[in-house]
Scaffold this motif. Structure first.
Motif, mmCIF file in Angstrom:
data_model
loop_
_atom_site.group_PDB
_atom_site.id
_atom_site.type_symbol
_atom_site.label_atom_id
_atom_site.label_comp_id
_atom_site.label_asym_id
_atom_site.label_seq_id
_atom_site.Cartn_x
_atom_site.Cartn_y
_atom_site.Cartn_z
ATOM 1 N N ALA A 115 16.978 21.345 -5.718
ATOM 2 C CA ALA A 115 16.573 22.292 -4.680
ATOM 3 C C ALA A 115 17.642 22.600 -3.640
ATOM 4 C CB ALA A 115 15.317 21.767 -3.966
ATOM 5 N N GLU A 116 18.708 21.772 -3.594
ATOM 6 C CA GLU A 116 19.706 21.931 -2.534
ATOM 7 C C GLU A 116 19.044 21.873 -1.158
ATOM 8 O OE1 GLU A 116 22.185 25.386 -3.252
ATOM 9 O OE2 GLU A 116 22.022 25.084 -5.428
ATOM 10 N N ALA A 117 18.024 21.044 -1.030
ATOM 11 C CA ALA A 117 17.265 20.935 0.213
ATOM 12 C C ALA A 117 18.044 20.144 1.260
ATOM 13 C CB ALA A 117 15.922 20.261 -0.056
ATOM 14 N N SER A 118 17.808 20.504 2.526
ATOM 15 C CA SER A 118 18.401 19.737 3.630
ATOM 16 C C SER A 118 17.347 18.892 4.332
ATOM 17 C CB SER A 118 19.084 20.669 4.633
ATOM 18 O OG SER A 118 18.131 21.527 5.227
ATOM 19 N N ALA A 119 16.067 19.117 4.005
ATOM 20 C CA ALA A 119 14.986 18.341 4.606
ATOM 21 C C ALA A 119 13.739 18.422 3.730
ATOM 22 C CB ALA A 119 14.667 18.851 6.002
ATOM 23 N N VAL A 120 12.952 17.348 3.787
ATOM 24 C CA VAL A 120 11.668 17.289 3.085
ATOM 25 C C VAL A 120 10.638 16.770 4.074
ATOM 26 C CG1 VAL A 120 10.362 16.212 1.201
ATOM 27 C CG2 VAL A 120 12.760 16.815 0.854
ATOM 28 N N HIS A 121 9.460 17.378 4.070
ATOM 29 C CA HIS A 121 8.351 16.897 4.887
ATOM 30 C C HIS A 121 7.222 16.476 3.961
ATOM 31 C CE1 HIS A 121 5.758 16.377 8.337
ATOM 32 N NE2 HIS A 121 4.807 16.934 7.601
ATOM 33 N N ILE A 122 6.724 15.265 4.181
ATOM 34 C CA ILE A 122 5.622 14.720 3.380
ATOM 35 C C ILE A 122 4.453 14.485 4.315
ATOM 36 C CG2 ILE A 122 4.834 12.814 1.930
ATOM 37 C CD1 ILE A 122 7.877 12.312 1.339
ATOM 38 N N ASP A 123 3.299 15.011 3.941
ATOM 39 C CA ASP A 123 2.089 14.861 4.726
ATOM 40 C C ASP A 123 0.992 14.310 3.816
ATOM 41 O OD1 ASP A 123 0.629 15.498 7.299
ATOM 42 O OD2 ASP A 123 -0.598 16.597 5.851
ATOM 43 N N VAL A 124 0.382 13.207 4.230
ATOM 44 C CA VAL A 124 -0.716 12.606 3.476
ATOM 45 C C VAL A 124 -1.908 12.523 4.410
ATOM 46 C CG1 VAL A 124 -1.498 10.607 2.159
ATOM 47 C CG2 VAL A 124 0.937 11.222 2.159
ATOM 48 N N VAL A 141 17.996 13.068 0.726
ATOM 49 C CA VAL A 141 17.612 14.186 1.585
ATOM 50 C C VAL A 141 16.764 13.607 2.726
ATOM 51 C CG1 VAL A 141 16.364 16.378 1.700
ATOM 52 C CG2 VAL A 141 17.577 15.753 -0.404
ATOM 53 N N PRO A 142 17.052 13.956 3.987
ATOM 54 C CA PRO A 142 16.250 13.439 5.103
ATOM 55 C C PRO A 142 14.767 13.788 4.935
ATOM 56 C CG PRO A 142 18.237 14.501 5.917
ATOM 57 C CD PRO A 142 18.169 14.798 4.445
ATOM 58 N N VAL A 143 13.915 12.803 5.217
ATOM 59 C CA VAL A 143 12.472 12.950 5.012
ATOM 60 C C VAL A 143 11.724 12.689 6.315
ATOM 61 C CG1 VAL A 143 10.455 12.004 3.799
ATOM 62 C CG2 VAL A 143 12.642 12.231 2.595
ATOM 63 N N THR A 144 10.764 13.561 6.607
ATOM 64 C CA THR A 144 9.792 13.344 7.669
ATOM 65 C C THR A 144 8.491 12.980 6.969
ATOM 66 O OG1 THR A 144 10.835 15.040 9.024
ATOM 67 C CG2 THR A 144 8.611 14.372 9.651
ATOM 68 N N LEU A 145 7.874 11.871 7.392
ATOM 69 C CA LEU A 145 6.682 11.351 6.717
ATOM 70 C C LEU A 145 5.551 11.209 7.714
ATOM 71 C CD1 LEU A 145 5.404 10.020 4.160
ATOM 72 C CD2 LEU A 145 6.410 7.870 4.941
ATOM 73 N N ASP A 146 4.388 11.753 7.363
ATOM 74 C CA ASP A 146 3.195 11.636 8.188
ATOM 75 C C ASP A 146 2.043 11.203 7.291
ATOM 76 O OD1 ASP A 146 1.302 11.796 10.201
ATOM 77 O OD2 ASP A 146 1.255 13.987 10.250
ATOM 78 N N GLY A 174 0.802 -1.215 0.000
ATOM 79 C CA GLY A 174 0.000 0.000 0.000
ATOM 80 C C GLY A 174 0.834 1.264 0.000
ATOM 81 N N LEU A 175 0.124 2.384 0.025
ATOM 82 C CA LEU A 175 0.768 3.684 -0.118
ATOM 83 C C LEU A 175 1.732 4.001 1.023
ATOM 84 C CD1 LEU A 175 1.057 6.283 -1.750
ATOM 85 C CD2 LEU A 175 -0.906 7.197 -0.481
ATOM 86 N N ALA A 176 1.335 3.769 2.252
ATOM 87 C CA ALA A 176 2.215 4.120 3.379
ATOM 88 C C ALA A 176 3.544 3.378 3.290
ATOM 89 C CB ALA A 176 1.520 3.834 4.712
ATOM 90 N N ALA A 177 3.500 2.091 2.987
ATOM 91 C CA ALA A 177 4.740 1.307 2.873
ATOM 92 C C ALA A 177 5.591 1.802 1.708
ATOM 93 C CB ALA A 177 4.422 -0.175 2.692
ATOM 94 N N ALA A 178 4.954 2.116 0.598
ATOM 95 C CA ALA A 178 5.697 2.597 -0.574
ATOM 96 C C ALA A 178 6.346 3.948 -0.294
ATOM 97 C CB ALA A 178 4.771 2.683 -1.787
ATOM 98 N N LEU A 179 5.639 4.833 0.401
ATOM 99 C CA LEU A 179 6.220 6.135 0.733
ATOM 100 C C LEU A 179 7.354 5.997 1.735
ATOM 101 C CD1 LEU A 179 3.086 8.470 0.871
ATOM 102 C CD2 LEU A 179 4.617 7.974 -1.063
ATOM 103 N N ARG A 180 7.228 5.070 2.683
ATOM 104 C CA ARG A 180 8.341 4.828 3.616
ATOM 105 C C ARG A 180 9.583 4.360 2.856
ATOM 106 N NH1 ARG A 180 4.176 2.908 6.948
ATOM 107 N NH2 ARG A 180 4.541 0.747 6.314
ATOM 108 N N ALA A 181 9.389 3.499 1.854
ATOM 109 C CA ALA A 181 10.520 3.020 1.052
ATOM 110 C C ALA A 181 11.163 4.176 0.283
ATOM 111 C CB ALA A 181 10.068 1.921 0.094
#
Length: 153
Positions: free
Chosen positions: A77-86, A42-47, A28-35
């Motif tokens: 983007a030269e980003a140091s962090a990404v936040h994903i919210d679903v 880039v470090p990712v925070t996922l919710d 499912g989507l949550a598992a795929a996004l965690r992968a």
């Protein structure tokens, strides 16, 4: 090196299966996004606050929105962090991907974001991009959970 090779092999398997990544079909989507988050340079925070399984068209579209956003954050983007919210709102999935990079993303300069917009629109959704120079980039995709209803006449 072994982890890198394993990751590359997993990606090749996904490409070989076409547009539907195996982890999406299996977990499912949550598992795929965690992968995706684990593979991101880039470090990712996922919710993820959504049903365990969503319609396939929604999961596939959401997966590719996140995949493209993470690729852009790493490459441009030269980003140091990404936040994903679903978040599931009942009628739709609201997907927000925000990075802290340089901003300035422009639909006219690349086909990746244009392709995402087309993919989102194809299922009746909307894609909004906010990317002011120096303020990072935010992609907001709203994807309807229910199928499109077409009327003829």
């Amino acid at each position: 090196m072994a982890a890198g090779l394993t990751s590359t092999l997993d990606e090749l398997r996904e490409y070989a299966r076409g547009i539907h990544p195996a982890i999406l079909a299996e977990g499912g989507l949550a598992a795929a996004l965690r992968a995706l988050a684990r593979r991101s340079p880039v470090p990712v925070t996922l919710d993820v606050r959504a049903a365990e399984r969503l319609p396939e068209r929604v999961e596939v579209t959401a997966y590719y929105v996140v995949s493209e956003a993470l690729a852009n954050a790493a490459k441009h983007a030269e980003a140091s962090a990404v936040h994903i919210d679903v978040e599931e709102t009942g009628e739709a999935i609201r997907l927000t991907v925000r990075d802290d990079g340089v901003g300035g993303a422009n639909l006219a300069r690349g086909s990746g974001l244009v392709g995402l917009g087309d993919r989102v629109a194809a299922i009746g959704g909307t894609l909004t991009i906010r990317s002011l120079a120096g303020e990072g980039t935010t992609l907001l995709a709203e994807l309807p959970v229910r199928p499109l209803r077409l009327s003829v006449g």
